[in-house]
Scaffold this motif. Structure first.
Motif, PDB file in Angstrom:
ATOM      1  N   SER A   1       1.079 -20.884  11.856  1.00  0.00           N
ATOM      2  CA  SER A   1       1.775 -21.285  10.644  1.00  0.00           C
ATOM      3  C   SER A   1       0.747 -21.400   9.527  1.00  0.00           C
ATOM      4  CB  SER A   1       2.476 -22.640  10.840  1.00  0.00           C
ATOM      5  OG  SER A   1       2.872 -23.175   9.594  1.00  0.00           O
ATOM      6  N   LYS A   2       1.055 -20.852   8.349  1.00  0.00           N
ATOM      7  CA  LYS A   2       0.121 -20.908   7.226  1.00  0.00           C
ATOM      8  C   LYS A   2      -0.107 -22.329   6.737  1.00  0.00           C
ATOM      9  CE  LYS A   2       0.681 -16.213   5.391  1.00  0.00           C
ATOM     10  NZ  LYS A   2      -0.720 -15.782   5.264  1.00  0.00           N
ATOM     11  N   THR A   3       0.759 -23.268   7.145  1.00  0.00           N
ATOM     12  CA  THR A   3       0.601 -24.665   6.728  1.00  0.00           C
ATOM     13  C   THR A   3      -0.016 -25.529   7.820  1.00  0.00           C
ATOM     14  OG1 THR A   3       2.882 -25.142   7.413  1.00  0.00           O
ATOM     15  CG2 THR A   3       2.530 -24.521   5.116  1.00  0.00           C
ATOM     16  N   ASN A   4      -0.318 -24.932   8.978  1.00  0.00           N
ATOM     17  CA  ASN A   4      -0.914 -25.667  10.097  1.00  0.00           C
ATOM     18  C   ASN A   4      -2.341 -25.179  10.295  1.00  0.00           C
ATOM     19  OD1 ASN A   4      -1.771 -26.322  12.824  1.00  0.00           O
ATOM     20  ND2 ASN A   4       0.327 -26.994  13.201  1.00  0.00           N
ATOM     21  N   THR A   5      -3.292 -26.006   9.896  1.00  0.00           N
ATOM     22  CA  THR A   5      -4.698 -25.587   9.905  1.00  0.00           C
ATOM     23  C   THR A   5      -5.179 -25.230  11.304  1.00  0.00           C
ATOM     24  OG1 THR A   5      -5.173 -26.974   7.978  1.00  0.00           O
ATOM     25  CG2 THR A   5      -7.051 -26.263   9.302  1.00  0.00           C
TER      26      THR A   5
ATOM     27  N   ARG B   1      -4.056 -21.869  12.523  1.00  0.00           N
ATOM     28  CA  ARG B   1      -4.751 -20.781  11.826  1.00  0.00           C
ATOM     29  C   ARG B   1      -6.162 -20.606  12.382  1.00  0.00           C
ATOM     30  NH1 ARG B   1      -3.899 -20.402   5.421  1.00  0.00           N
ATOM     31  NH2 ARG B   1      -4.590 -18.316   5.939  1.00  0.00           N
TER      32      ARG B   1
ATOM     33  N   SER C   1      -0.052 -20.897   1.529  1.00  0.00           N
ATOM     34  CA  SER C   1      -0.198 -22.284   1.951  1.00  0.00           C
ATOM     35  C   SER C   1       0.348 -23.306   0.965  1.00  0.00           C
ATOM     36  CB  SER C   1      -1.677 -22.583   2.236  1.00  0.00           C
ATOM     37  OG  SER C   1      -2.467 -22.325   1.090  1.00  0.00           O
ATOM     38  N   VAL C   2       0.533 -22.948  -0.306  1.00  0.00           N
ATOM     39  CA  VAL C   2       1.069 -23.924  -1.266  1.00  0.00           C
ATOM     40  C   VAL C   2       2.515 -23.615  -1.665  1.00  0.00           C
ATOM     41  CG1 VAL C   2      -1.251 -24.395  -2.170  1.00  0.00           C
ATOM     42  CG2 VAL C   2       0.241 -22.777  -3.374  1.00  0.00           C
TER      43      VAL C   2
ATOM     44  N   ASP D   1       5.338 -24.178  -0.117  1.00  0.00           N
ATOM     45  CA  ASP D   1       6.237 -25.315   0.099  1.00  0.00           C
ATOM     46  C   ASP D   1       6.081 -26.361  -1.001  1.00  0.00           C
ATOM     47  OD1 ASP D   1       7.196 -24.094   2.346  1.00  0.00           O
ATOM     48  OD2 ASP D   1       6.072 -25.317   3.775  1.00  0.00           O
ATOM     49  N   ASN D   2       4.855 -26.559  -1.472  1.00  0.00           N
ATOM     50  CA  ASN D   2       4.611 -27.519  -2.552  1.00  0.00           C
ATOM     51  C   ASN D   2       5.297 -27.077  -3.849  1.00  0.00           C
ATOM     52  OD1 ASN D   2       3.010 -28.787  -0.685  1.00  0.00           O
ATOM     53  ND2 ASN D   2       1.069 -28.270  -1.646  1.00  0.00           N
TER      54      ASN D   2
END
Length: 429
Positions: free
Chosen positions: A86-90, A93, A286-287, A289-290
């Motif tokens: 997931s691009k939001t889960n470091t 990645r 990665s941003v 969702d923000n």
């Protein structure tokens, strides 16, 4: 022996480490595809890369073996199976990247003798180290293609302030630079970064070759083209003035602060020619969702998020934009060069640039009068430039900006020009 067979026997072998390669939509993967295919007349080329997975998912057909061999348009491709992420889960990645790194080290032994090893600066630090590994294992000459400098990029956006981590990253990437026979980077300001790293002493051989886009694949298309019309209808962009951002929605572009500038253009705002202004973000990152959360919180109904488009459809999405953002966060000068500019120029669109003075793309935009420029962080100037585009929508000024951009690209920034330079530089080692 025929001349054709003799040429094949005499061809040098070149190995490319590419984290992503087609059909993945990563911009560097697309560039490396065109570079590899463009150099086939001079080299036998093998690419080591991951299975298609840029958006985080892996097709079932790539989940049964560790390695997969393919031949794509004459290029031998050896793919490495990697875990989904997931691009939001470091952590997911990191696991994905490390699997590629160690898999590529093993894959190096599966590709036979090589005369040259070509590695790109992605993943950060590890891309360079793969090139060093390939050089040692294959007793080959190493070309290090630096698209992004790290740890400088990490430092620019305050992703980490850990001095030990930053220092280790710098030590390792300078080591990769020293081990290279040639560094090829993509901007005047990036060449300066190599010189600064080594303080002008024993600087590795470095040349600049611009990135590009295939001007025969991306070009201006009339707004009444059926596929442009269909794209607009699908995403509610018909009869609108579209300010577009197309590409990676990630950390290095200051997009969260630019959303605050966009917020000042209220839903229902119209241009001088009567069209409603909308802001379209095409891509993922990665941003994302923000940005979506901010839009919903502020009820910014004039902001639309659109998924990545297939490469075959990119021409139509790019042509939908009336004006395109080309942005970097403050501190990215000399560190990274936004390749999205080449698609904007190829489509003949004007540029709303937020780039540091002296950076490669800003220099091109200013030299060709292809758009309006502001410094990252100078949100007042960004707002003024955006307002100027809105007030001049549909005028000859905006059209002329895009035409100048396209003309310069066709004359100086084509795939053929850059690929020829790559072949010359590598052959002269």
């Amino acid at each position: 022996m025929s001349k054709t067979k003799l040429d094949q026997v005499n061809k040098k072998r070149l190995l490319i480490y590419a984290h992503y390669y087609i059909p993945d939509t990563a911009s560097t993967g697309q560039i490396l595809r065109e570079l590899a295919e463009g150099m086939l007349e001079q080299f036998d080329i093998t690419v080591i890369c991951v299975v298609p997975s840029y958006l985080g998912t892996v097709e079932e057909k790539y989940k049964t073996k560790m390695f997969y061999r393919e031949n794509i348009n004459g290029v031998d491709v050896l793919r490495i199976r990697v875990p989904e992420f997931s691009k939001t889960n470091t952590m997911s990645r990191v696991k994905n990247i490390l699997t590629y790194f160690f898999g590529a080290m093993i894959a190096t032994f599966k590709v036979g003798k090589q005369d040259y090893v070509f590695s790109i600066s992605q993943p950060p630090i590890l891309g360079g180290l793969l090139g060093v590994w390939g050089k040692w294992m294959k007793h080959a000459k190493f070309i290090y293609n630096i698209q992004d400098f790290n740890p400088e990029q990490v430092m620019a956006v305050n992703y980490s302030k850990n001095k030990l981590i930053i220092g280790t990253m710098m030590f390792l990437d300078k080591f990769s630079c020293r081990q290279s026979n040639l560094i090829i980077t993509v901007g005047r300001d990036l060449v300066e970064t190599v010189q600064k790293r080594f303080k002008g002493k024993k600087v590795p051989k470095t040349v600049m070759i611009n990135n590009w886009i295939d001007e025969k694949e991306i070009y201006p298309v009339e707004q009444n083209h059926p596929k442009v019309v269909a794209f607009k209808e699908k995403y509610g962009l018909s009869n609108k003035f579209v300010v577009m951002y197309s590409g990676n929605i990630g950390l290095y572009y200051d997009l969260e602060n630019l959303m605050k500038v966009i917020e000042k253009v209220k839903p229902g705002t119209k241009t001088a020619d009567g069209r409603e202004v909308v802001f379209a973000f095409v891509g993922a990152g990665s941003v994302l969702d923000n940005l979506v959360a901010y839009k919903e919180k502020k009820r910014m109904d004039n902001v639309i998020f659109i998924p990545y488009q297939d490469k075959a459809d990119l021409i139509y999405s790019l042509n939908t934009g009336d004006v395109h953002w080309c942005v970097n966060a403050k501190g990215i000068k000399g560190v990274s060069c936004p390749s999205k500019y080449y698609g904007i120029a190829a489509a003949g669109k004007s540029v709303l640039a937020v780039l540091e003075k002296g950076s490669e793309i800003r220099c091109i935009v200013e030299e060709t009068e292809a758009g309006l420029c502001a410094e990252p962080g100078d949100y007042e100037s960004v707002e003024q430039n955006l307002k100027r585009f809105i007030e001049n929508a549909g005028t000859g000024e905006l059209i002329a900006m895009g035409q100048r951009s396209r003309k310069n690209l066709v004359q100086n920034l084509t795939r053929d020009v850059s690929v020829r330079k790559y072949m010359e530089e590598i052959s002269n080692l």
